[in-house]
Design a protein around this motif. Structure first.
Motif, PDB file in Angstrom:
ATOM      1  N   ARG A  28      54.386  26.898 -68.773  1.00  0.00           N
ATOM      2  CA  ARG A  28      54.938  25.559 -68.974  1.00  0.00           C
ATOM      3  C   ARG A  28      53.938  24.477 -68.558  1.00  0.00           C
ATOM      4  O   ARG A  28      53.925  23.384 -69.132  1.00  0.00           O
ATOM      5  CB  ARG A  28      56.241  25.403 -68.191  1.00  0.00           C
ATOM      6  CG  ARG A  28      57.457  26.030 -68.872  1.00  0.00           C
ATOM      7  CD  ARG A  28      58.694  25.911 -68.009  1.00  0.00           C
ATOM      8  NE  ARG A  28      59.874  26.402 -68.704  1.00  0.00           N
ATOM      9  CZ  ARG A  28      60.670  25.652 -69.442  1.00  0.00           C
ATOM     10  NH1 ARG A  28      60.406  24.368 -69.591  1.00  0.00           N
ATOM     11  NH2 ARG A  28      61.739  26.172 -70.027  1.00  0.00           N
ATOM     12  N   LEU A  31      51.709  23.557 -71.462  1.00  0.00           N
ATOM     13  CA  LEU A  31      52.339  23.061 -72.676  1.00  0.00           C
ATOM     14  C   LEU A  31      52.260  21.544 -72.748  1.00  0.00           C
ATOM     15  O   LEU A  31      52.600  20.841 -71.799  1.00  0.00           O
ATOM     16  CB  LEU A  31      53.808  23.509 -72.703  1.00  0.00           C
ATOM     17  CG  LEU A  31      54.555  23.359 -74.028  1.00  0.00           C
ATOM     18  CD1 LEU A  31      53.972  24.300 -75.074  1.00  0.00           C
ATOM     19  CD2 LEU A  31      56.043  23.642 -73.830  1.00  0.00           C
ATOM     20  N   ARG A  33      53.968  18.604 -74.293  1.00  0.00           N
ATOM     21  CA  ARG A  33      55.249  18.304 -74.952  1.00  0.00           C
ATOM     22  C   ARG A  33      55.139  17.212 -76.005  1.00  0.00           C
ATOM     23  O   ARG A  33      56.074  17.005 -76.765  1.00  0.00           O
ATOM     24  CB  ARG A  33      56.293  17.922 -73.901  1.00  0.00           C
ATOM     25  CG  ARG A  33      56.641  19.069 -72.962  1.00  0.00           C
ATOM     26  CD  ARG A  33      57.949  18.835 -72.264  1.00  0.00           C
ATOM     27  NE  ARG A  33      58.303  19.951 -71.404  1.00  0.00           N
ATOM     28  CZ  ARG A  33      59.540  20.252 -71.056  1.00  0.00           C
ATOM     29  NH1 ARG A  33      60.547  19.528 -71.512  1.00  0.00           N
ATOM     30  NH2 ARG A  33      59.791  21.272 -70.264  1.00  0.00           N
ATOM     31  N   ARG A  35      52.976  17.378 -78.410  1.00  0.00           N
ATOM     32  CA  ARG A  35      52.388  17.990 -79.598  1.00  0.00           C
ATOM     33  C   ARG A  35      53.148  19.257 -79.997  1.00  0.00           C
ATOM     34  O   ARG A  35      52.563  20.239 -80.415  1.00  0.00           O
ATOM     35  CB  ARG A  35      50.917  18.317 -79.350  1.00  0.00           C
ATOM     36  CG  ARG A  35      50.061  17.094 -79.087  1.00  0.00           C
ATOM     37  CD  ARG A  35      48.617  17.437 -78.771  1.00  0.00           C
ATOM     38  NE  ARG A  35      48.043  18.297 -79.789  1.00  0.00           N
ATOM     39  CZ  ARG A  35      47.585  19.526 -79.554  1.00  0.00           C
ATOM     40  NH1 ARG A  35      47.651  20.055 -78.342  1.00  0.00           N
ATOM     41  NH2 ARG A  35      47.059  20.242 -80.528  1.00  0.00           N
ATOM     42  N   LEU A  36      54.454  19.189 -79.907  1.00  0.00           N
ATOM     43  CA  LEU A  36      55.278  20.334 -80.274  1.00  0.00           C
ATOM     44  C   LEU A  36      55.606  20.319 -81.766  1.00  0.00           C
ATOM     45  O   LEU A  36      55.687  19.254 -82.380  1.00  0.00           O
ATOM     46  CB  LEU A  36      56.583  20.319 -79.467  1.00  0.00           C
ATOM     47  CG  LEU A  36      56.439  20.597 -77.975  1.00  0.00           C
ATOM     48  CD1 LEU A  36      57.743  20.294 -77.256  1.00  0.00           C
ATOM     49  CD2 LEU A  36      56.020  22.041 -77.732  1.00  0.00           C
ATOM     50  N   CYS A  76      64.534  25.411 -77.623  1.00  0.00           N
ATOM     51  CA  CYS A  76      64.336  24.368 -78.634  1.00  0.00           C
ATOM     52  C   CYS A  76      65.093  23.102 -78.252  1.00  0.00           C
ATOM     53  O   CYS A  76      64.576  21.985 -78.398  1.00  0.00           O
ATOM     54  CB  CYS A  76      64.790  24.869 -80.006  1.00  0.00           C
ATOM     55  SG  CYS A  76      63.676  26.069 -80.763  1.00  0.00           S
ATOM     56  N   LEU A  79      63.202  21.453 -75.300  1.00  0.00           N
ATOM     57  CA  LEU A  79      61.897  20.893 -75.626  1.00  0.00           C
ATOM     58  C   LEU A  79      61.964  19.820 -76.710  1.00  0.00           C
ATOM     59  O   LEU A  79      60.978  19.137 -76.964  1.00  0.00           O
ATOM     60  CB  LEU A  79      60.957  22.017 -76.073  1.00  0.00           C
ATOM     61  CG  LEU A  79      60.640  23.069 -75.014  1.00  0.00           C
ATOM     62  CD1 LEU A  79      59.867  24.229 -75.628  1.00  0.00           C
ATOM     63  CD2 LEU A  79      59.857  22.460 -73.855  1.00  0.00           C
ATOM     64  N   ILE A  81      62.638  20.409 -80.013  1.00  0.00           N
ATOM     65  CA  ILE A  81      62.269  20.916 -81.340  1.00  0.00           C
ATOM     66  C   ILE A  81      63.451  20.690 -82.277  1.00  0.00           C
ATOM     67  O   ILE A  81      64.574  21.109 -81.990  1.00  0.00           O
ATOM     68  CB  ILE A  81      61.865  22.397 -81.259  1.00  0.00           C
ATOM     69  CG1 ILE A  81      60.573  22.527 -80.448  1.00  0.00           C
ATOM     70  CG2 ILE A  81      61.699  23.005 -82.654  1.00  0.00           C
ATOM     71  CD1 ILE A  81      60.175  23.951 -80.129  1.00  0.00           C
ATOM     72  N   LEU A 252      53.967  28.527 -78.866  1.00  0.00           N
ATOM     73  CA  LEU A 252      53.798  27.073 -78.919  1.00  0.00           C
ATOM     74  C   LEU A 252      52.411  26.650 -78.459  1.00  0.00           C
ATOM     75  O   LEU A 252      51.795  25.757 -79.047  1.00  0.00           O
ATOM     76  CB  LEU A 252      54.866  26.392 -78.067  1.00  0.00           C
ATOM     77  CG  LEU A 252      56.318  26.568 -78.518  1.00  0.00           C
ATOM     78  CD1 LEU A 252      57.264  25.871 -77.539  1.00  0.00           C
ATOM     79  CD2 LEU A 252      56.536  26.036 -79.931  1.00  0.00           C
ATOM     80  N   TYR A 255      49.930  27.358 -81.158  1.00  0.00           N
ATOM     81  CA  TYR A 255      50.058  26.327 -82.191  1.00  0.00           C
ATOM     82  C   TYR A 255      49.296  25.060 -81.789  1.00  0.00           C
ATOM     83  O   TYR A 255      48.593  24.450 -82.592  1.00  0.00           O
ATOM     84  CB  TYR A 255      51.537  26.021 -82.415  1.00  0.00           C
ATOM     85  CG  TYR A 255      51.810  24.800 -83.247  1.00  0.00           C
ATOM     86  CD1 TYR A 255      51.769  24.852 -84.634  1.00  0.00           C
ATOM     87  CD2 TYR A 255      52.117  23.576 -82.639  1.00  0.00           C
ATOM     88  CE1 TYR A 255      52.027  23.716 -85.406  1.00  0.00           C
ATOM     89  CE2 TYR A 255      52.362  22.452 -83.388  1.00  0.00           C
ATOM     90  CZ  TYR A 255      52.318  22.522 -84.770  1.00  0.00           C
ATOM     91  OH  TYR A 255      52.564  21.395 -85.522  1.00  0.00           O
ATOM     92  N   GLN A 256      49.427  24.686 -80.514  1.00  0.00           N
ATOM     93  CA  GLN A 256      48.792  23.453 -80.049  1.00  0.00           C
ATOM     94  C   GLN A 256      47.275  23.559 -79.985  1.00  0.00           C
ATOM     95  O   GLN A 256      46.594  22.536 -79.976  1.00  0.00           O
ATOM     96  CB  GLN A 256      49.347  23.084 -78.671  1.00  0.00           C
ATOM     97  CG  GLN A 256      50.801  22.655 -78.718  1.00  0.00           C
ATOM     98  CD  GLN A 256      51.340  22.228 -77.373  1.00  0.00           C
ATOM     99  OE1 GLN A 256      50.768  22.536 -76.332  1.00  0.00           O
ATOM    100  NE2 GLN A 256      52.459  21.520 -77.385  1.00  0.00           N
TER     101      GLN A 256
END
Length: 265
Positions: A28, A31, A33, A35-36, A76, A79, A81, A252, A255-256
């Motif tokens: 976490r 991550l 947040r 750029r989700l 989801c 966050l 999504i 995730l 992906y980022q």
């Protein structure tokens, strides 16, 4: 048998929770947040293999997969999504043994009955795509009920692909466009990508930003063929019942770390 099966699953889930939460806390921190992805699609694969490797009936694998779906929906929501599309039952899945098909339909019915109140309370809109009229009436009625109850919700969309096939969706869209042309309401030169998109099952939803495929398979299995033209793929060997918070966060973060060019430089 069902009670014993749940007790076995709870043992697995308890151990997973202990070790998984610690690893997830570290992830976490990595991550971003801001750029989700807005839309995540998941092929929920590996339930049967998960059960077989543990000497359990395939039915318990499918039931364990329901727990993973619950976890991912919660993440989801947390966050932000906006859309989660899950491949629950394909048009090819009818080829499976009749007993397993019945089990999957029963689990669909059970999932909606158990989760609908909470999904509605959390502001989740439940939708379904596919040739839904071919589903068994009991399952179809629960799907319709879920869609009606949550129709006005807007915090998140849970889009369930049922009796779905990407080629079938393209064929169905083509038929609707051809019918308009037959009636003289549309000329061939008016057919564009945007117009075609308007005749897909869920034309108002954005294309997936990220497609997740568990269980070590490296194919899309006839899922969202039109929509994934520029989707980022994430493959993992982890079977769907083991796909919990840690695995979702890893997807995730992967992906980022990519630069999306959409065909440009």
């Amino acid at each position: 048998m069902k009670k014993q099966g749940r007790q076995v699953l709870m043992g697995f889930f308890y151990l997973e929770k202990i070790f998984g939460k610690q690893r997830a806390r570290k992830l976490r921190k990595k991550l971003d947040r801001s750029r989700l992805p807005k839309h995540v699609a998941i092929i929920m694969d590996g339930n049967g293999r998960w059960a077989q490797r543990r000497g359990l009936p395939r039915a318990l694998g499918h039931r364990a997969g329901m727990e993973s779906l619950r976890t991912v929906v919660e993440l989801c929501l947390e966050l932000g999504i906006q859309v989660l599309t899950v491949y629950a039952f394909s048009t090819e899945n009818w080829k499976r043994p009749q007993e397993e098909v019945k089990l999957l339909m029963d689990l669909l019915h059970e999932y909606i009955q158990n989760e609908l109140d909470e999904l509605h309370h959390q502001g989740v809109q439940v939708r379904a795509v596919g040739r839904l009229n071919e589903l068994p009436s009991r399952a179809w009625q629960e799907v319709v009920r879920a869609m009606k109850v949550t129709a006005a919700n807007s915090k998140m969309t849970l889009n369930i692909a049922l009796n779905y096939g990407g080629r079938g969706e393209i064929v169905d869209a083509t038929r609707r466009i051809a019918e308009l042309a037959r009636k003289g309401k549309l000329h061939p030169e008016e057919i564009t990508e945007n117009l075609f998109q308007e005749h897909l099952y869920a034309a108002d939803l954005p294309d997936p930003d990220l497609l997740i495929r568990p269980a070590g398979e490296l194919r899309v299995s006839n899922f969202l063929l039109w929509q994934i033209a520029y989707t980022e793929f994430y493959f993992t060997r982890v079977n769907w019942p083991d796909f919990r918070e840690e695995e979702f966060l890893l997807a995730l973060i992967s992906y980022q770390n990519r630069k999306r060019r959409f065909g440009g430089l």
